[in-house]
Enzyme design. Sequence first.
Site, PDB file in Angstrom:
ATOM      1  CB  CYS A   1     -29.685  38.324 -21.745  1.00  0.00           C
ATOM      2  SG  CYS A   1     -30.029  36.985 -20.596  1.00  0.00           S
ATOM      3  CG  LEU A   2     -34.592  40.395 -18.282  1.00  0.00           C
ATOM      4  CD1 LEU A   2     -35.845  39.743 -17.709  1.00  0.00           C
ATOM      5  CD2 LEU A   2     -34.639  41.910 -18.061  1.00  0.00           C
TER       6      LEU A   2
ATOM      7  N   GLY B   1     -38.630  37.803 -22.479  1.00  0.00           N
ATOM      8  CA  GLY B   1     -38.568  36.368 -22.220  1.00  0.00           C
ATOM      9  C   GLY B   1     -37.765  36.099 -20.958  1.00  0.00           C
TER      10      GLY B   1
ATOM     11  CG  HIS C   1     -31.342  31.732 -20.525  1.00  0.00           C
ATOM     12  ND1 HIS C   1     -30.185  32.215 -19.957  1.00  0.00           N
ATOM     13  CD2 HIS C   1     -31.918  32.801 -21.136  1.00  0.00           C
ATOM     14  CE1 HIS C   1     -30.070  33.516 -20.218  1.00  0.00           C
ATOM     15  NE2 HIS C   1     -31.111  33.895 -20.937  1.00  0.00           N
TER      16      HIS C   1
ATOM     17  CD  GLN D   1     -32.900  34.627 -17.987  1.00  0.00           C
ATOM     18  OE1 GLN D   1     -33.919  34.378 -18.617  1.00  0.00           O
ATOM     19  NE2 GLN D   1     -32.269  35.784 -18.085  1.00  0.00           N
TER      20      GLN D   1
ATOM     21  CG  HIS E   1     -32.144  34.590 -25.603  1.00  0.00           C
ATOM     22  ND1 HIS E   1     -31.200  35.564 -25.837  1.00  0.00           N
ATOM     23  CD2 HIS E   1     -32.321  34.576 -24.256  1.00  0.00           C
ATOM     24  CE1 HIS E   1     -30.817  36.096 -24.685  1.00  0.00           C
ATOM     25  NE2 HIS E   1     -31.492  35.527 -23.708  1.00  0.00           N
ATOM     26  CD  GLU E   2     -35.734  33.708 -22.780  1.00  0.00           C
ATOM     27  OE1 GLU E   2     -35.176  33.289 -21.744  1.00  0.00           O
ATOM     28  OE2 GLU E   2     -35.621  34.886 -23.174  1.00  0.00           O
TER      29      GLU E   2
HETATM   30 NI    NI Z   1     -31.642  35.786 -21.601  1.00  0.00          NI
END
Ligand code: NI
Length: 167
Positions: free
Chosen positions: A91-92, A46, A137, A51, A133-134
């Site tokens: 998470c990226l 995701g 963000h 991000q 989660h997204e």
């Molecule tokens: Ni993330």
Amino acid sequence: MALRPILRFPNAHLRLTAVPVTQFDANLTILVNDMYETMYAGLGIGLAATQIDVQLQVITMDLSESHDQPLTLINASIVDQHGSQICEEGCLSLPGIYADVPRAKEIRVLTFNEHGNAREFDADGLLAVCIQHELDHLHGKVFIDYLSALKRDRLLLKMTKHLKTVL
Ligand code: NI
């Protein structure tokens, strides 16, 4: 398509809040395509537009191993939720670290696709976790915000060490 640089914690722009998409146009298509390329390249499931330093309510996801089940969420919101679950998240923007985070177990999502068509659907399990989660963000929140200061500091130290070994 183009790879976009992913902001890494503690970049202050990860704390910015995204605004709704109002133009469902070619620029949105480019953004969505770039987000998929960036997400797949990073082996993420995701990605939120914030991000990659774009403050729009755009999320790309794909939970399949074959990378052929894309799910694009524009201006998404959770309209109902039930139960709770704890899942290990990564998470990226926080490479190399993972932690258990409490989330709603079942959610009902109202969203638009990239053509501006609205739809509602129910999600549970990993899909529900990923959406929550997204969406965090897009509101300037990251998964380690849910942890105690002690646990968070320990993980951030681990992330620093991880980055030294991969860079
Ligand atoms: Ni993330």
